[in-house]
Design a protein around this motif. Structure first.
Motif, PDB file in Angstrom:
ATOM      1  N   THR A 181       0.981  -1.123   0.076  1.00 47.26           N
ATOM      2  CA  THR A 181       0.116   0.081  -0.115  1.00 47.26           C
ATOM      3  C   THR A 181       0.778   1.136   0.023  1.00 47.26           C
ATOM      4  O   THR A 181       2.092   1.233   0.449  1.00 47.26           O
ATOM      5  CB  THR A 181      -0.877  -0.096   1.207  1.00 47.26           C
ATOM      6  N   ILE A 182       0.286   2.153  -0.665  1.00 46.04           N
ATOM      7  CA  ILE A 182       0.892   3.822  -0.487  1.00 46.04           C
ATOM      8  C   ILE A 182       0.324   4.337   0.665  1.00 46.04           C
ATOM      9  O   ILE A 182       0.933   5.189   1.376  1.00 46.04           O
ATOM     10  CB  ILE A 182       0.918   4.278  -1.851  1.00 46.04           C
ATOM     11  N   GLY A 183      -1.130   4.452   0.711  1.00 49.20           N
ATOM     12  CA  GLY A 183      -1.697   5.367   1.760  1.00 49.20           C
ATOM     13  C   GLY A 183      -2.033   4.848   2.818  1.00 49.20           C
ATOM     14  O   GLY A 183      -2.401   5.611   3.683  1.00 49.20           O
ATOM     15  N   GLY A 184      -1.984   3.715   3.111  1.00 47.66           N
ATOM     16  CA  GLY A 184      -2.431   2.796   4.209  1.00 47.66           C
ATOM     17  C   GLY A 184      -3.442   1.853   4.093  1.00 47.66           C
ATOM     18  O   GLY A 184      -3.725   1.603   2.898  1.00 47.66           O
ATOM     19  N   SER A 185      -4.043   1.423   5.234  1.00 44.96           N
ATOM     20  CA  SER A 185      -5.145   0.527   5.094  1.00 44.96           C
ATOM     21  C   SER A 185      -6.262   0.878   6.093  1.00 44.96           C
ATOM     22  O   SER A 185      -6.423   1.610   7.109  1.00 44.96           O
ATOM     23  CB  SER A 185      -4.537  -0.789   5.650  1.00 44.96           C
ATOM     24  N   ILE A 186      -7.688   0.310   5.621  1.00 48.20           N
ATOM     25  CA  ILE A 186      -8.743   0.408   6.382  1.00 48.20           C
ATOM     26  C   ILE A 186      -9.529  -1.003   6.577  1.00 48.20           C
ATOM     27  O   ILE A 186      -9.626  -1.612   5.478  1.00 48.20           O
ATOM     28  CB  ILE A 186      -9.860   1.596   5.807  1.00 48.20           C
ATOM     29  N   ASP A 187      -9.430  -1.564   7.893  1.00 44.55           N
ATOM     30  CA  ASP A 187     -10.042  -2.772   8.175  1.00 44.55           C
ATOM     31  C   ASP A 187     -10.930  -2.491   8.894  1.00 44.55           C
ATOM     32  O   ASP A 187     -11.499  -2.284   9.758  1.00 44.55           O
ATOM     33  CB  ASP A 187      -8.780  -3.671   8.799  1.00 44.55           C
ATOM     34  N   LEU A 188     -12.311  -3.014   7.933  1.00 44.03           N
ATOM     35  CA  LEU A 188     -13.911  -2.654   8.439  1.00 44.03           C
ATOM     36  C   LEU A 188     -14.078  -3.940   9.560  1.00 44.03           C
ATOM     37  O   LEU A 188     -14.185  -5.250   9.051  1.00 44.03           O
ATOM     38  CB  LEU A 188     -14.863  -2.604   7.594  1.00 44.03           C
ATOM     39  N   VAL A 189     -14.045  -3.979  10.572  1.00 48.11           N
ATOM     40  CA  VAL A 189     -14.155  -4.997  11.754  1.00 48.11           C
ATOM     41  C   VAL A 189     -15.732  -5.329  11.974  1.00 48.11           C
ATOM     42  O   VAL A 189     -16.463  -4.494  12.609  1.00 48.11           O
ATOM     43  CB  VAL A 189     -13.349  -4.928  12.938  1.00 48.11           C
ATOM     44  N   ARG A 190     -16.182  -6.465  11.736  1.00 45.58           N
ATOM     45  CA  ARG A 190     -17.714  -6.596  11.918  1.00 45.58           C
ATOM     46  C   ARG A 190     -17.691  -7.069  13.483  1.00 45.58           C
ATOM     47  O   ARG A 190     -17.032  -7.627  13.978  1.00 45.58           O
ATOM     48  CB  ARG A 190     -18.010  -7.946  10.953  1.00 45.58           C
ATOM     49  N   GLU A 191     -18.903  -6.790  13.908  1.00 44.22           N
ATOM     50  CA  GLU A 191     -19.372  -7.091  15.270  1.00 44.22           C
ATOM     51  C   GLU A 191     -19.625  -8.595  15.283  1.00 44.22           C
ATOM     52  O   GLU A 191     -20.419  -9.181  14.527  1.00 44.22           O
ATOM     53  CB  GLU A 191     -20.612  -6.382  15.571  1.00 44.22           C
ATOM     54  N   LYS A 192     -19.281  -9.160  16.537  1.00 46.22           N
ATOM     55  CA  LYS A 192     -19.531 -10.492  16.583  1.00 46.22           C
ATOM     56  C   LYS A 192     -19.612 -10.790  18.243  1.00 46.22           C
ATOM     57  O   LYS A 192     -19.171 -10.037  18.893  1.00 46.22           O
ATOM     58  CB  LYS A 192     -18.437 -11.503  16.118  1.00 46.22           C
ATOM     59  N   SER A 193     -20.303 -11.900  18.558  1.00 43.94           N
ATOM     60  CA  SER A 193     -20.458 -12.252  20.111  1.00 43.94           C
ATOM     61  C   SER A 193     -18.957 -12.774  20.619  1.00 43.94           C
ATOM     62  O   SER A 193     -18.123 -13.148  19.646  1.00 43.94           O
ATOM     63  CB  SER A 193     -21.468 -13.266  20.232  1.00 43.94           C
ATOM     64  N   GLN A 215     -20.704 -21.075  26.749  1.00 44.27           N
ATOM     65  CA  GLN A 215     -19.529 -21.139  27.186  1.00 44.27           C
ATOM     66  C   GLN A 215     -18.447 -21.712  25.881  1.00 44.27           C
ATOM     67  O   GLN A 215     -17.458 -21.400  25.559  1.00 44.27           O
ATOM     68  CB  GLN A 215     -19.031 -21.977  28.278  1.00 44.27           C
ATOM     69  N   LYS A 216     -19.070 -22.306  25.013  1.00 42.53           N
ATOM     70  CA  LYS A 216     -18.373 -23.039  24.069  1.00 42.53           C
ATOM     71  C   LYS A 216     -18.968 -22.975  22.592  1.00 42.53           C
ATOM     72  O   LYS A 216     -18.459 -23.514  21.426  1.00 42.53           O
ATOM     73  CB  LYS A 216     -18.580 -24.655  24.205  1.00 42.53           C
ATOM     74  N   PHE A 217     -19.724 -21.978  22.621  1.00 40.51           N
ATOM     75  CA  PHE A 217     -20.639 -21.769  21.186  1.00 40.51           C
ATOM     76  C   PHE A 217     -21.293 -20.425  20.929  1.00 40.51           C
ATOM     77  O   PHE A 217     -21.853 -19.821  22.198  1.00 40.51           O
ATOM     78  CB  PHE A 217     -21.535 -22.767  20.997  1.00 40.51           C
ATOM     79  N   TYR A 218     -21.214 -19.798  19.843  1.00 43.42           N
ATOM     80  CA  TYR A 218     -22.161 -18.499  19.618  1.00 43.42           C
ATOM     81  C   TYR A 218     -22.483 -18.665  18.118  1.00 43.42           C
ATOM     82  O   TYR A 218     -21.784 -19.155  17.426  1.00 43.42           O
ATOM     83  CB  TYR A 218     -21.383 -17.612  20.194  1.00 43.42           C
ATOM     84  N   VAL A 219     -23.503 -17.693  17.859  1.00 42.72           N
ATOM     85  CA  VAL A 219     -24.015 -17.956  16.574  1.00 42.72           C
ATOM     86  C   VAL A 219     -24.962 -16.226  16.512  1.00 42.72           C
ATOM     87  O   VAL A 219     -25.239 -15.959  17.508  1.00 42.72           O
ATOM     88  CB  VAL A 219     -25.360 -18.765  16.340  1.00 42.72           C
ATOM     89  N   ASP A 220     -24.439 -15.602  15.366  1.00 40.83           N
ATOM     90  CA  ASP A 220     -24.900 -14.171  15.194  1.00 40.83           C
ATOM     91  C   ASP A 220     -25.528 -14.249  13.973  1.00 40.83           C
ATOM     92  O   ASP A 220     -24.999 -14.933  12.860  1.00 40.83           O
ATOM     93  CB  ASP A 220     -23.606 -12.968  15.363  1.00 40.83           C
ATOM     94  N   ALA A 221     -26.656 -13.322  13.837  1.00 40.56           N
ATOM     95  CA  ALA A 221     -27.411 -13.293  12.448  1.00 40.56           C
ATOM     96  C   ALA A 221     -27.780 -11.964  12.331  1.00 40.56           C
ATOM     97  O   ALA A 221     -28.340 -11.154  13.345  1.00 40.56           O
ATOM     98  CB  ALA A 221     -28.329 -14.293  12.317  1.00 40.56           C
ATOM     99  N   ASN A 222     -27.756 -11.354  11.162  1.00 45.11           N
ATOM    100  CA  ASN A 222     -28.267  -9.866  11.124  1.00 45.11           C
ATOM    101  C   ASN A 222     -28.588  -9.536   9.679  1.00 45.11           C
ATOM    102  O   ASN A 222     -28.140 -10.170   8.679  1.00 45.11           O
ATOM    103  CB  ASN A 222     -26.924  -8.960  11.258  1.00 45.11           C
ATOM    104  N   PHE A 223     -29.591  -8.689   9.441  1.00 46.13           N
ATOM    105  CA  PHE A 223     -30.518  -8.523   8.492  1.00 46.13           C
ATOM    106  C   PHE A 223     -30.692  -6.886   8.309  1.00 46.13           C
ATOM    107  O   PHE A 223     -31.058  -6.399   9.461  1.00 46.13           O
ATOM    108  CB  PHE A 223     -31.757  -9.322   8.359  1.00 46.13           C
ATOM    109  N   MET A 224     -30.656  -6.519   7.155  1.00 50.91           N
ATOM    110  CA  MET A 224     -30.800  -5.097   6.762  1.00 50.91           C
ATOM    111  C   MET A 224     -31.459  -4.761   5.340  1.00 50.91           C
ATOM    112  O   MET A 224     -30.804  -5.469   4.442  1.00 50.91           O
ATOM    113  CB  MET A 224     -29.661  -4.026   7.259  1.00 50.91           C
ATOM    114  N   ASN A 225     -32.608  -4.178   5.213  1.00 53.85           N
ATOM    115  CA  ASN A 225     -32.930  -3.897   4.177  1.00 53.85           C
ATOM    116  C   ASN A 225     -33.370  -2.308   3.804  1.00 53.85           C
ATOM    117  O   ASN A 225     -33.554  -1.814   4.737  1.00 53.85           O
ATOM    118  CB  ASN A 225     -34.494  -4.394   3.950  1.00 53.85           C
ATOM    119  N   ARG A 226     -32.799  -1.781   2.850  1.00 54.60           N
ATOM    120  CA  ARG A 226     -33.084  -0.543   2.612  1.00 54.60           C
ATOM    121  C   ARG A 226     -33.875  -0.238   1.162  1.00 54.60           C
ATOM    122  O   ARG A 226     -33.458  -0.876   0.142  1.00 54.60           O
ATOM    123  CB  ARG A 226     -31.743   0.423   2.386  1.00 54.60           C
TER     124      ARG A 226
END
Length: 307
Positions: free
Chosen positions: A50-62, A95-106
């Motif tokens: 890269t020349i200008g740098g970086s942007i990492d979009l970190v998604r939300e999770k449990s 303690q041993k498992f997680y699941v996330d689900a997300n929906f968005m409509n525009r």
């Protein structure tokens, strides 16, 4: 996009539009975005040169923890373009498992300027579905899977002679994380990922078109990264091995107004194959309680081939 590396959870993604009308940022919704990690200059070479740098979009999770279930509904309305927003999210964990689900409509109509003038061809429809899941496969070993499906239709571009009838993305990943105890390695994370993008420009809804054009594009990317976090006294090392393989195809067909004339066809991306392999090392050296020194170095191999 040529000077700054933009990633989603460290994954390299390349749009399928030759005019760059489908940026990587369009495939993450605010409802499932946790943060944006920004690095400037060469210190942003974690996932590629890269020349200008970086942007990492970190998604939300449990995270793993006490048994818990959450469900939420969110909605909104914007009067300036009659945009109707509706979404929902749900997560379950123990303690041993997680699941996330997300929906968005525009769904938005044409935008209206401050003087009340309607800006034609500024409408769009879009929905985004994402999910994360994780499981503990050992006391300090985690396995995580992720998927994003994003689809936009009838996206208007007022400043251009054509719109976008389809912008579709499928982004998947599988992640293994090891958190050793009593070791100089604090965190070892390895991810493999695959994503595919489809983009179709369309001028059939424009009232006056001198010559009709079809401009579809396709992009497929497979990649990986493996990063290590190491602490040695006052040295904090970050080592990242990463690579990807991308295939991009885009074409244009022009339909003459005179049916007696032949169609005109051109490859704008003639099956371009890109291979990248890189290594990045960062040393964060704490001199004392008030001073620190940071050193980073990266090397990469980049090859393009037209098939």
């Amino acid at each position: 996009t040529e000077r700054t590396v933009v990633t989603i959870d460290g994954m390299r993604i390349f749009g399928a539009c030759t005019d760059k009308m489908d940026p990587v940022t369009s495939y993450v919704e605010v409802s499932n975005l946790s943060s944006a990690e920004i690095s400037s200059g060469q210190s942003g070479a974690h996932h590629g040169s890269t020349i200008g740098g970086s942007i990492d979009l970190v998604r939300e999770k449990s995270s793993f923890g006490d048994k818990k279930f959450r469900f939420g509904v969110n909605s909104g309305f914007e009067s300036v373009n009659q945009q109707k927003i509706i979404g929902s999210s749900a997560s379950v964990r123990n303690q041993k498992f997680y699941v996330d689900a997300n929906f968005m409509n525009r769904d938005a109509e044409n935008y209206k300027a401050g003087n009340g003038e309607e800006i034609k061809f500024s409408q769009f429809q879009k929905f985004n579905i994402s999910g994360n899941s994780g499981v503990k496969i050992g006391e300090n070993k985690l396995l995580e899977a992720s998927v994003i499906y994003d689809k936009a239709n009838d996206v208007g571009y007022p400043a251009l002679p054509m719109d976008v009838s389809l912008a579709e993305a499928l982004i998947t990943s599988l992640n293994f994380r090891y958190l050793p105890k009593n070791s100089f390695i604090n965190d070892w994370e390895t991810k493999i990922y695959y994503n595919t993008i489809t983009h179709r420009m369309d001028d059939t809804k424009r009232p006056s078109v001198p010559i009709h054009m079809d401009m579809p594009g396709w992009s497929k990317t497979a990649g990986y990264f493996s990063k290590f976090l190491v602490n040695l006294e006052r040295h904090h090392f970050n080592l990242n091995l990463n690579g990807f393989y991308n295939q991009s195809i885009a074409e244009m067909t022009m339909h003459p107004t005179n049916p007696a004339e032949n169609l005109m066809f051109m490859y704008t991306w003639p099956d371009v194959r890109t291979l990248y392999q890189g290594i990045f090392l960062d040393d964060h050296f704490q001199l004392d309680d008030f001073s620190e020194f940071r050193f980073s170095v990266s090397a990469g191999f980049h090859a393009n081939k037209v098939q």
